[in-house]
Design a protein around this motif. Structure first.
Motif, PDB file in Angstrom:
ATOM      1  N   PRO A  71      -4.942   7.035   0.517  1.00 35.26           N
ATOM      2  CA  PRO A  71      -6.175   7.556   1.114  1.00 35.26           C
ATOM      3  C   PRO A  71      -6.314   7.240   2.608  1.00 35.26           C
ATOM      4  CG  PRO A  71      -6.679   6.367  -0.914  1.00 35.26           C
ATOM      5  CD  PRO A  71      -5.233   6.155  -0.626  1.00 35.26           C
ATOM      6  N   VAL A  72      -5.891   6.060   3.023  1.00 30.09           N
ATOM      7  CA  VAL A  72      -5.968   5.708   4.440  1.00 30.09           C
ATOM      8  C   VAL A  72      -5.087   6.642   5.261  1.00 30.09           C
ATOM      9  CG1 VAL A  72      -5.209   3.967   6.127  1.00 30.09           C
ATOM     10  CG2 VAL A  72      -6.706   3.317   4.269  1.00 30.09           C
ATOM     11  N   ALA A  73      -3.894   6.917   4.780  1.00 32.37           N
ATOM     12  CA  ALA A  73      -3.000   7.815   5.519  1.00 32.37           C
ATOM     13  C   ALA A  73      -3.635   9.195   5.669  1.00 32.37           C
ATOM     14  CB  ALA A  73      -1.650   7.919   4.813  1.00 32.37           C
ATOM     15  N   ARG A  74      -4.285   9.673   4.624  1.00 30.17           N
ATOM     16  CA  ARG A  74      -4.941  10.984   4.682  1.00 30.17           C
ATOM     17  C   ARG A  74      -6.160  10.972   5.599  1.00 30.17           C
ATOM     18  NH1 ARG A  74      -4.286  10.737  -0.913  1.00 30.17           N
ATOM     19  NH2 ARG A  74      -6.476  10.205  -1.170  1.00 30.17           N
ATOM     20  N   GLU A  75      -6.958   9.916   5.482  1.00 29.26           N
ATOM     21  CA  GLU A  75      -8.257   9.896   6.152  1.00 29.26           C
ATOM     22  C   GLU A  75      -8.229   9.331   7.570  1.00 29.26           C
ATOM     23  OE1 GLU A  75     -10.779   7.727   3.472  1.00 29.26           O
ATOM     24  OE2 GLU A  75     -10.247   9.032   1.804  1.00 29.26           O
ATOM     25  N   ALA A  76      -7.414   8.319   7.815  1.00 27.72           N
ATOM     26  CA  ALA A  76      -7.437   7.640   9.111  1.00 27.72           C
ATOM     27  C   ALA A  76      -6.144   7.799   9.894  1.00 27.72           C
ATOM     28  CB  ALA A  76      -7.736   6.156   8.906  1.00 27.72           C
ATOM     29  N   GLY A  77      -5.121   8.331   9.247  1.00 24.74           N
ATOM     30  CA  GLY A  77      -3.815   8.439   9.885  1.00 24.74           C
ATOM     31  C   GLY A  77      -3.808   9.267  11.153  1.00 24.74           C
ATOM     32  N   GLN A  78      -4.684  10.246  11.250  1.00 25.61           N
ATOM     33  CA  GLN A  78      -4.718  11.075  12.452  1.00 25.61           C
ATOM     34  C   GLN A  78      -5.291  10.327  13.646  1.00 25.61           C
ATOM     35  OE1 GLN A  78      -6.870  14.477  11.070  1.00 25.61           O
ATOM     36  NE2 GLN A  78      -5.067  15.398  10.131  1.00 25.61           N
ATOM     37  N   GLN A  79      -6.124   9.330  13.391  1.00 31.32           N
ATOM     38  CA  GLN A  79      -6.717   8.554  14.479  1.00 31.32           C
ATOM     39  C   GLN A  79      -5.916   7.294  14.818  1.00 31.32           C
ATOM     40  OE1 GLN A  79      -8.651   9.432  11.738  1.00 31.32           O
ATOM     41  NE2 GLN A  79      -9.761  11.113  12.686  1.00 31.32           N
ATOM     42  N   ASP A  80      -5.077   6.837  13.919  1.00 28.79           N
ATOM     43  CA  ASP A  80      -4.352   5.584  14.117  1.00 28.79           C
ATOM     44  C   ASP A  80      -2.884   5.796  13.762  1.00 28.79           C
ATOM     45  OD1 ASP A  80      -3.190   2.980  13.741  1.00 28.79           O
ATOM     46  OD2 ASP A  80      -5.193   2.139  13.477  1.00 28.79           O
ATOM     47  N   GLU A  81      -2.034   5.784  14.764  1.00 30.05           N
ATOM     48  CA  GLU A  81      -0.602   6.028  14.576  1.00 30.05           C
ATOM     49  C   GLU A  81       0.044   4.984  13.657  1.00 30.05           C
ATOM     50  OE1 GLU A  81       2.648   6.259  17.773  1.00 30.05           O
ATOM     51  OE2 GLU A  81       1.086   7.682  18.410  1.00 30.05           O
ATOM     52  N   VAL A  82      -0.386   3.741  13.777  1.00 33.57           N
ATOM     53  CA  VAL A  82       0.180   2.667  12.944  1.00 33.57           C
ATOM     54  C   VAL A  82      -0.134   2.932  11.472  1.00 33.57           C
ATOM     55  CG1 VAL A  82       0.095   0.189  12.431  1.00 33.57           C
ATOM     56  CG2 VAL A  82       0.138   0.973  14.811  1.00 33.57           C
ATOM     57  N   LEU A  83      -1.375   3.300  11.179  1.00 31.53           N
ATOM     58  CA  LEU A  83      -1.750   3.596   9.792  1.00 31.53           C
ATOM     59  C   LEU A  83      -1.046   4.854   9.297  1.00 31.53           C
ATOM     60  CD1 LEU A  83      -5.559   2.736   9.689  1.00 31.53           C
ATOM     61  CD2 LEU A  83      -3.630   1.362   8.870  1.00 31.53           C
ATOM     62  N   ALA A  84      -0.826   5.807  10.176  1.00 32.80           N
ATOM     63  CA  ALA A  84      -0.109   7.025   9.792  1.00 32.80           C
ATOM     64  C   ALA A  84       1.316   6.702   9.360  1.00 32.80           C
ATOM     65  CB  ALA A  84      -0.104   8.018  10.947  1.00 32.80           C
ATOM     66  N   ARG A  85       1.954   5.762  10.028  1.00 36.43           N
ATOM     67  CA  ARG A  85       3.338   5.372   9.695  1.00 36.43           C
ATOM     68  C   ARG A  85       3.404   4.361   8.555  1.00 36.43           C
ATOM     69  NH1 ARG A  85       3.625   4.448  15.256  1.00 36.43           N
ATOM     70  NH2 ARG A  85       3.777   2.245  14.818  1.00 36.43           N
ATOM     71  N   TRP A  86       2.335   3.628   8.333  1.00 31.84           N
ATOM     72  CA  TRP A  86       2.374   2.515   7.376  1.00 31.84           C
ATOM     73  C   TRP A  86       2.724   2.965   5.965  1.00 31.84           C
ATOM     74  CZ3 TRP A  86       3.654  -2.038   6.517  1.00 31.84           C
ATOM     75  CH2 TRP A  86       3.269  -2.722   5.369  1.00 31.84           C
ATOM     76  N   GLU A  87       2.185   4.075   5.525  1.00 31.27           N
ATOM     77  CA  GLU A  87       2.449   4.521   4.154  1.00 31.27           C
ATOM     78  C   GLU A  87       3.953   4.657   3.915  1.00 31.27           C
ATOM     79  OE1 GLU A  87       1.007   7.949   1.041  1.00 31.27           O
ATOM     80  OE2 GLU A  87       1.103   8.453   3.162  1.00 31.27           O
ATOM     81  N   ALA A  88       4.670   5.314   4.827  1.00 30.62           N
ATOM     82  CA  ALA A  88       6.120   5.490   4.676  1.00 30.62           C
ATOM     83  C   ALA A  88       6.848   4.158   4.809  1.00 30.62           C
ATOM     84  CB  ALA A  88       6.639   6.482   5.714  1.00 30.62           C
ATOM     85  N   GLU A  89       6.407   3.320   5.726  1.00 36.56           N
ATOM     86  CA  GLU A  89       7.010   1.992   5.896  1.00 36.56           C
ATOM     87  C   GLU A  89       6.825   1.162   4.630  1.00 36.56           C
ATOM     88  OE1 GLU A  89       6.279  -1.949   8.655  1.00 36.56           O
ATOM     89  OE2 GLU A  89       5.704  -0.012   9.481  1.00 36.56           O
ATOM     90  N   HIS A  90       5.640   1.210   4.078  1.00 32.70           N
ATOM     91  CA  HIS A  90       5.341   0.463   2.855  1.00 32.70           C
ATOM     92  C   HIS A  90       6.215   0.943   1.699  1.00 32.70           C
ATOM     93  CE1 HIS A  90       2.954  -0.657  -0.757  1.00 32.70           C
ATOM     94  NE2 HIS A  90       2.838  -1.778  -0.084  1.00 32.70           N
ATOM     95  N   GLU A  91       6.340   2.260   1.562  1.00 31.16           N
ATOM     96  CA  GLU A  91       7.166   2.807   0.481  1.00 31.16           C
ATOM     97  C   GLU A  91       8.624   2.361   0.613  1.00 31.16           C
ATOM     98  OE1 GLU A  91       6.501   7.026   0.306  1.00 31.16           O
ATOM     99  OE2 GLU A  91       4.412   6.756  -0.315  1.00 31.16           O
ATOM    100  N   GLU A  92       9.140   2.281   1.834  1.00 33.67           N
ATOM    101  CA  GLU A  92      10.508   1.811   2.049  1.00 33.67           C
ATOM    102  C   GLU A  92      10.626   0.340   1.655  1.00 33.67           C
ATOM    103  OE1 GLU A  92      14.434   1.431   2.744  1.00 33.67           O
ATOM    104  OE2 GLU A  92      13.295   3.289   2.567  1.00 33.67           O
ATOM    105  N   GLN A  93       9.656  -0.457   2.010  1.00 33.29           N
ATOM    106  CA  GLN A  93       9.675  -1.875   1.639  1.00 33.29           C
ATOM    107  C   GLN A  93       9.601  -2.041   0.123  1.00 33.29           C
ATOM    108  OE1 GLN A  93       6.607  -3.866   3.902  1.00 33.29           O
ATOM    109  NE2 GLN A  93       7.639  -3.444   5.839  1.00 33.29           N
TER     110      GLN A  93
END
Length: 166
Positions: free
Chosen positions: A54-76
């Motif tokens: 939900p954060v990636a969908r809702e806040a990812g456009q305003q925050d580049e770090v949060l936009a990338r975090w979902e993919a980074e988290h999935e890799e981890q």
């Protein structure tokens, strides 16, 4: 309680379980691991379903770090899953098994520190307390269902139902 505090409690519990495993005699380690492994899976599913997606969908456009975090988290998560498979292939009484468990613990502790220190403050700012509390109800419902014996998938479904009822 808000979602991030619910998740922080799960982090504390997982760290304590890892410590118990590492201190346990060989024959007891397997049983402790069998208890911890589904808890780690539940934690990951809860994070993804109720916070990171939900954060990636809702806040990812305003925050580049949060936009990338979902993919980074999935890799981890994929990396941790690979180590867990190695652990499952070994005998809990062997030193190699304990070495892999320690490696997983170390990796997860680094992951947790990054989440808590870098990612969560951004989520807290992007979402605010009402949204964190709403997600927290879902996280709490999923945790309660899991403690009552529900499988991970069913526990997450209970959390989703709590969101719908909210």
């Amino acid at each position: 309680m808000d979602a991030l505090e619910e998740l922080r409690q799960m982090h504390v519990e997982a760290k304590a379980q890892f410590q118990k495993i590492e201190q346990a005699p060989g024959p007891e380690r397997g049983d402790l691991w069998a208890k911890l492994q589904p808890e780690l899976e539940l934690h990951e599913q809860i994070e993804e379903h109720f916070v990171y997606d939900p954060v990636a969908r809702e806040a990812g456009q305003q925050d580049e770090v949060l936009a990338r975090w979902e993919a980074e988290h999935e890799e981890q998560v994929r990396e941790a899953d690979a180590v867990m498979k190695q652990i499952d292939a070994l005998d809990p009484s062997d030193h190699a098994w304990l070495t892999q468990v320690h490696a997983l613990r170390t990796t997860l502790e680094g992951h947790i520190q990054h989440e808590e220190d870098d990612i969560w403050p951004r989520i807290r700012q992007a979402w605010g307390q009402p949204k964190l509390d709403e997600a927290g109800r879902a996280v709490a419902a999923a945790k309660t269902a899991a403690k009552a014996g529900a499988a991970v998938k069913d526990a997450v479904a209970k959390g989703s139902a709590a969101l719908s009822e909210g």
